[in-house]
Design an enzyme around this catalytic site. Structure first.
Site, PDB file in Angstrom:
ATOM      1  N   HIS A  67      33.454 -16.721 -33.198  1.00 21.41           N
ATOM      2  CA  HIS A  67      33.189 -17.271 -34.529  1.00 21.41           C
ATOM      3  C   HIS A  67      31.748 -17.723 -34.702  1.00 21.41           C
ATOM      4  CE1 HIS A  67      33.878 -18.989 -38.362  1.00 21.41           C
ATOM      5  NE2 HIS A  67      34.135 -20.232 -37.984  1.00 21.41           N
TER       6      HIS A  67
ATOM      7  N   ASP B  50      16.711 -31.616 -22.425  1.00 23.02           N
ATOM      8  CA  ASP B  50      16.245 -32.656 -23.342  1.00 23.02           C
ATOM      9  C   ASP B  50      17.324 -33.047 -24.349  1.00 23.02           C
ATOM     10  OD1 ASP B  50      13.697 -32.989 -22.311  1.00 23.02           O
ATOM     11  OD2 ASP B  50      12.775 -31.534 -23.672  1.00 23.02           O
TER      12      ASP B  50
ATOM     13  N   HIS C 219      26.175 -19.254 -38.887  1.00 21.51           N
ATOM     14  CA  HIS C 219      26.385 -18.015 -38.127  1.00 21.51           C
ATOM     15  C   HIS C 219      25.021 -17.534 -37.634  1.00 21.51           C
ATOM     16  CE1 HIS C 219      30.693 -17.284 -39.058  1.00 21.51           C
ATOM     17  NE2 HIS C 219      30.404 -18.096 -40.064  1.00 21.51           N
TER      18      HIS C 219
ATOM     19  N   TYR D 264       9.946 -41.137 -24.182  1.00 16.51           N
ATOM     20  CA  TYR D 264       9.481 -40.048 -25.051  1.00 16.51           C
ATOM     21  C   TYR D 264       9.310 -40.549 -26.486  1.00 16.51           C
ATOM     22  CZ  TYR D 264       9.473 -35.623 -27.614  1.00 16.51           C
ATOM     23  OH  TYR D 264       9.139 -34.594 -28.452  1.00 16.51           O
TER      24      TYR D 264
END
Length: 234
Positions: free
Chosen positions: A172, A121, A98, A230
């Protein structure tokens, strides 16, 4: 006797990572680790504070929802995890929190636009937000139906869970998954930062536009594409 030590430790470390990354307070949130070979997962016990958790606190559940091993009651979100493991064969960890910014977007019921390269990304699409469930589905089996809601929302958006590994549930909060329990927590941390940046962006400019498609594509492919460059070689 089957030894669940490794699976419990993986789930425990993931739940500790939720706390370390300040993704929740008190007992809010949970992470699980899945062993696809055995068809079982380890998940945080319900209502136990993070500082009181130990590896042996983790509860082992099978894909029929049975408690295989453990002395504590599993997370109230266990059935949501179970449904997602049944549907998405390649994921090995799920995290629900949460966290403030992701939950704020969920409470607003808004998908998160791609405003910048940080988002690109990690995803080529906006972060979807699943709609409210109907009265009947909530009364039927709330946590089980939450899993179905996530699956159906991904299908509606035509998203592959292998690359689209984060979602909001309206009113939620966020759910994320990955190829390990720790990876799912990492994705939760990324989602929280993306949501924070997006909120600040529309605070500065309510008419902010999405990143152009060619830049989105570039940033996704340089990390995840066939010719990704990367990071360091394996």
């Amino acid at each position: 006797m089957i030894n669940y030590k490794t699976l419990r430790e993986e789930a425990y470390e993931a739940n500790m990572e939720i706390k370390r990354n300040n993704l929740t307070i008190f007992t809010w949130g949970n992470s699980s680790a899945f062993d696809s070979g055995k068809g079982i997962f380890a998940i945080k016990p319900s209502g136990v504070e993070y500082d009181k958790l130990k590896p042996q606190s983790m509860v082992i559940i099978d894909l029929d929802g049975n408690i295989v091993d453990g002395k504590l009651k599993p997370s109230s979100d266990t059935k949501t995890h179970l449904v997602l493991y049944r549907e998405f064969k390649d994921i090995k960890g799920i995290t629900h929190t949460h966290s403030v910014y992701a939950t704020t977007w969920a409470q607003a019921g808004k998908p998160v636009p791609i405003f910048g390269t940080t988002h690109a990304d990690h995803s080529m699409r906006e972060i979807p937000c699943a709609e409210f469930m109907s009265v009947d589905t909530v009364l039927n089996d709330y946590e089980y139906e939450t899993g179905n809601l996530i699956i159906n929302t991904l299908k509606t958006y035509r998203l592959n869970p292998a690359s689209a590994n984060m979602i909001l549930v309206k009113g939620h909060g966020p759910y994320t998954w990955g190829d390990s329990a720790l990876q799912s927590v990492y994705n939760s941390s990324v989602l929280e930062e993306i949501c924070k940046m997006a909120l600040l962006t529309i605070t500065i400019d309510p008419d902010a536009k999405s990143l152009p498609d060619h830049i989105i594509k570039k940033h996704w492919e340089r990390k995840h594409g066939e010719n990704a460059y990367y990071g360091q070689p394996d």
